[in-house]
Design an enzyme around this catalytic site. Structure first.
Site, PDB file in Angstrom:
ATOM      1  N   CYS A 287     -82.922 -38.574  98.589  1.00  0.00           N
ATOM      2  CA  CYS A 287     -83.634 -37.357  97.687  1.00  0.00           C
ATOM      3  C   CYS A 287     -82.500 -36.097  97.805  1.00  0.00           C
ATOM      4  O   CYS A 287     -82.638 -35.160  98.150  1.00  0.00           O
ATOM      5  CB  CYS A 287     -85.220 -36.727  97.722  1.00  0.00           C
ATOM      6  SG  CYS A 287     -86.168 -38.223  98.746  1.00  0.00           S
ATOM      7  N   ALA A 288     -81.446 -36.199  97.164  1.00  0.00           N
ATOM      8  CA  ALA A 288     -80.737 -35.792  97.703  1.00  0.00           C
ATOM      9  C   ALA A 288     -79.917 -34.673  96.453  1.00  0.00           C
ATOM     10  O   ALA A 288     -79.288 -33.694  97.330  1.00  0.00           O
ATOM     11  CB  ALA A 288     -79.241 -36.305  97.141  1.00  0.00           C
ATOM     12  N   GLY A 289     -81.032 -33.802  95.615  1.00  0.00           N
ATOM     13  CA  GLY A 289     -80.966 -32.594  94.754  1.00  0.00           C
ATOM     14  C   GLY A 289     -80.965 -31.683  95.802  1.00  0.00           C
ATOM     15  O   GLY A 289     -82.106 -31.835  96.048  1.00  0.00           O
ATOM     16  N   PRO A 290     -80.576 -30.303  95.024  1.00  0.00           N
ATOM     17  CA  PRO A 290     -79.260 -30.048  94.686  1.00  0.00           C
ATOM     18  C   PRO A 290     -77.696 -30.684  95.229  1.00  0.00           C
ATOM     19  O   PRO A 290     -77.244 -30.199  95.311  1.00  0.00           O
ATOM     20  CB  PRO A 290     -79.388 -28.363  93.807  1.00  0.00           C
ATOM     21  CG  PRO A 290     -80.819 -28.015  95.358  1.00  0.00           C
ATOM     22  CD  PRO A 290     -80.999 -28.990  96.089  1.00  0.00           C
ATOM     23  N   LYS A 293     -77.652 -30.196 102.285  1.00  0.00           N
ATOM     24  CA  LYS A 293     -78.243 -31.475 102.573  1.00  0.00           C
ATOM     25  C   LYS A 293     -76.088 -32.342 102.469  1.00  0.00           C
ATOM     26  O   LYS A 293     -75.805 -33.012 103.472  1.00  0.00           O
ATOM     27  CB  LYS A 293     -79.342 -32.392 103.182  1.00  0.00           C
ATOM     28  CG  LYS A 293     -80.213 -31.074 103.464  1.00  0.00           C
ATOM     29  CD  LYS A 293     -81.576 -31.246 103.440  1.00  0.00           C
ATOM     30  CE  LYS A 293     -82.129 -31.069 104.225  1.00  0.00           C
ATOM     31  NZ  LYS A 293     -82.803 -29.393 103.189  1.00  0.00           N
ATOM     32  N   GLU A 312     -80.615 -39.025  93.534  1.00  0.00           N
ATOM     33  CA  GLU A 312     -81.966 -38.188  92.691  1.00  0.00           C
ATOM     34  C   GLU A 312     -81.982 -38.695  90.957  1.00  0.00           C
ATOM     35  O   GLU A 312     -81.128 -38.882  90.577  1.00  0.00           O
ATOM     36  CB  GLU A 312     -80.914 -36.649  92.338  1.00  0.00           C
ATOM     37  CG  GLU A 312     -81.322 -35.581  91.169  1.00  0.00           C
ATOM     38  CD  GLU A 312     -81.873 -35.318  92.329  1.00  0.00           C
ATOM     39  OE1 GLU A 312     -82.763 -35.510  91.542  1.00  0.00           O
ATOM     40  OE2 GLU A 312     -82.274 -35.177  93.824  1.00  0.00           O
ATOM     41  N   ASP A 352     -85.688 -36.026 101.868  1.00  0.00           N
ATOM     42  CA  ASP A 352     -85.795 -34.610 102.656  1.00  0.00           C
ATOM     43  C   ASP A 352     -86.602 -35.228 101.396  1.00  0.00           C
ATOM     44  O   ASP A 352     -86.656 -34.715 100.107  1.00  0.00           O
ATOM     45  CB  ASP A 352     -84.163 -34.270 102.426  1.00  0.00           C
ATOM     46  CG  ASP A 352     -85.058 -32.928 102.286  1.00  0.00           C
ATOM     47  OD1 ASP A 352     -85.632 -32.237 102.851  1.00  0.00           O
ATOM     48  OD2 ASP A 352     -84.236 -31.949 101.283  1.00  0.00           O
ATOM     49  N   CYS A 405     -90.030 -28.703 103.582  1.00  0.00           N
ATOM     50  CA  CYS A 405     -89.947 -27.762 103.824  1.00  0.00           C
ATOM     51  C   CYS A 405     -90.771 -26.969 103.607  1.00  0.00           C
ATOM     52  O   CYS A 405     -91.125 -26.465 102.705  1.00  0.00           O
ATOM     53  CB  CYS A 405     -87.989 -26.832 102.625  1.00  0.00           C
ATOM     54  SG  CYS A 405     -88.006 -25.245 103.129  1.00  0.00           S
TER      55      CYS A 405
END
Length: 471
Positions: A287-290, A293, A312, A352, A405
């Site tokens: 779940c790489a966006g934006p 990380k 993403e 993430d 988060c």
């Protein structure tokens, strides 16, 4: 006189490039404009304000004032609305939006800054008059003068729930949080009133900027020297920037460094530290966006001789990732992380997951008033699906780090427990040594095996992470 004879353009900018609005204070006008954009079109204050300050060439003390007024007012909006409603004799929701923006801005100055009451009231009345005329400005004057008759604590004493009857409600109101978020924090902190007060108080403060030094490109020591900041306490790549615009730093503009909370850095660091036996060099950010990380993981992969696949679902966010990982061994895939079409066998996978964001409220000042309890269940369902897919893609002996988060138990330990109950052959390992490294005692991170960071404990966002290994 024509529109240019006085040296002004139609948008209020003078020929010198500086922005003025009919002689009004540019800092307060900037704050009002951002607050209006937040209210009218769900803009993000932390993204819009720096852009606006640069465009209007607002610098120095004016920029500092605009920043304080914008973020402070947005962060305190619910509390301010309660005070405004009491002083106006009608709900804040029934007040015209443009006037409400000015009232919030004025009441914040009266109750939560050292700005003199005369200046706070008169500048707010001037702003209202310039746009709405005498009648509405008189209303603003009357409401703010009534608010100015009491300080913040007296308004809290009058409007907050009783500490005897509702401790959570009292503390949530006092530190400008919706009550339901206070309850979420209370449960995550073991129902400790003292911890809840400390967490809400820390969440109500504006944090300093955290920079990340991209491994292999610049060290934290070098970044601290050129930025005037201090090296971080926990992440080996973190630098604290107490003041100044990070966008003006050459290292940030050239991509050697970025802006990233130290807690987020520790998530990527933990994945890189996990024991996976013989690392074959296949890493995945599901779940790489934006891209924050992904950029750090890509830099770590580059140093380790590995390759990172970054998934993403949003094409726009995928483009943002492409920009920050340029030159790194990273392949960006526009796909749904629940079915990305990738072959299993990854050594390290980061999930993430999209979440409520309750752990980053101090950095996103308006977010606490946007989120609702009903937002959480759909996110939990998505988090479970993403973690389950990651466990399918990881190779035997490989590690999946699940992070959010958020300190919300429904999005953290309950997700992990639910997936562990459904997927065979998975062991949760102690994530504390992966976060602590050799810098600080693992016991300070709680009983484990997961890690929950907090603003009042580590001065980071309230990041959660758990490490899972396939047998």
């Amino acid at each position: 006189m024509s529109k240019h004879q006085d040296g002004k353009h139609q948008d209020g900018r003078h020929r010198d490039g500086k922005y003025r609005d009919k002689g009004l204070d540019p800092a307060r006008i900037a704050a009002r404009d951002v607050l209006r954009a937040v209210r009218e079109r769900d803009a993000y204050a932390n993204l819009l304000l720096p852009k606006l300050l640069r465009e209007r060439r607002i610098i120095g003390r004016d920029a500092a004032l605009a920043t304080e007024l914008t973020y402070g007012t947005a962060r305190s909006a619910g509390f301010l609305d309660a005070v405004i409603s009491a002083a106006a004799g009608r709900p804040a929701a029934e007040i015209d939006g443009k006037l409400l923006d000015v009232l919030r801005l004025g009441s914040y100055q009266l109750l939560r800054t050292r700005i003199g009451s005369h200046a706070a009231v008169s500048t707010s009345v001037d702003i209202a008059r310039s746009e709405n005329g005498l009648g509405p400005s008189g209303f603003v004057n009357a409401v703010l003068r009534k608010i100015s008759q009491r300080d913040e604590q007296l308004w809290i004493d009058e409007l907050a729930p009783s500490m005897m009857d509702d401790r959570v409600g009292n503390l949530a109101f006092t530190y400008a949080h919706p009550r339901w978020i206070g309850e979420v924090f209370f449960e995550a902190l073991g129902r400790s009133t003292g911890e809840l007060q400390a967490a809400l108080a820390a969440d109500d403060e504006r944090p300093i900027v955290h920079l990340v030094a991209r491994p292999g490109q610049i060290t934290a020591e070098e970044l601290a020297l050129i930025s005037g900041g201090d090296e971080g306490r926990y992440s080996p790549y973190c630098v604290y920037l107490p003041e100044g615009d990070p966008g003006t730093l050459d290292a940030v503009r050239e991509g050697f460094a970025g802006v990233q909370d130290e807690g987020s850095q520790l998530v990527a660091v933990a994945l890189s530290r996990a024991d996976v036996g013989d690392d074959g060099g296949r890493w995945l950010d599901l779940c790489a966006g934006p891209g924050g990380k992904a950029a750090l993981l890509g830099s770590l992969a580059d140093v380790a001789g590995a390759h990172l696949d970054a998934v993403e679902i949003s094409e726009h966010r995928a483009e943002l990732i492409e920009k920050v990982v340029g030159g790194l061994p990273v392949t960006v895939h526009v796909a749904d992380g629940r079915d990305a079409g990738l072959a299993p066998g990854f050594d390290r996978i980061l999930v993430d997951a999209p979440c409520s964001g309750l752990g980053s409220l101090r950095r996103r000042p308006e977010a606490r008033w946007r989120r609702r309890p009903e937002d959480v269940p759909p996110l939990v369902a998505l988090q479970k699906q993403l973690l389950t897919e990651a466990l399918r893609l990881v190779r035997p002996g490989g590690t999946v780090v699940y992070s959010t988060c958020s300190p919300h138990l429904a999005e953290t330990v309950e997700v992990v427990d639910a997936v562990l109950a459904e997927v065979d052959g998975i062991t949760q390992v102690d994530a504390r040594p992966l976060v602590a490294g050799e810098v600080f005692d693992t016991e300070s991170l709680g009983p484990g095996p997961h890690v929950q960071l907090w603003p009042h404990r580590q001065d980071t966002d309230a990041m959660f992470l758990a490490a899972l290994r396939k047998e």
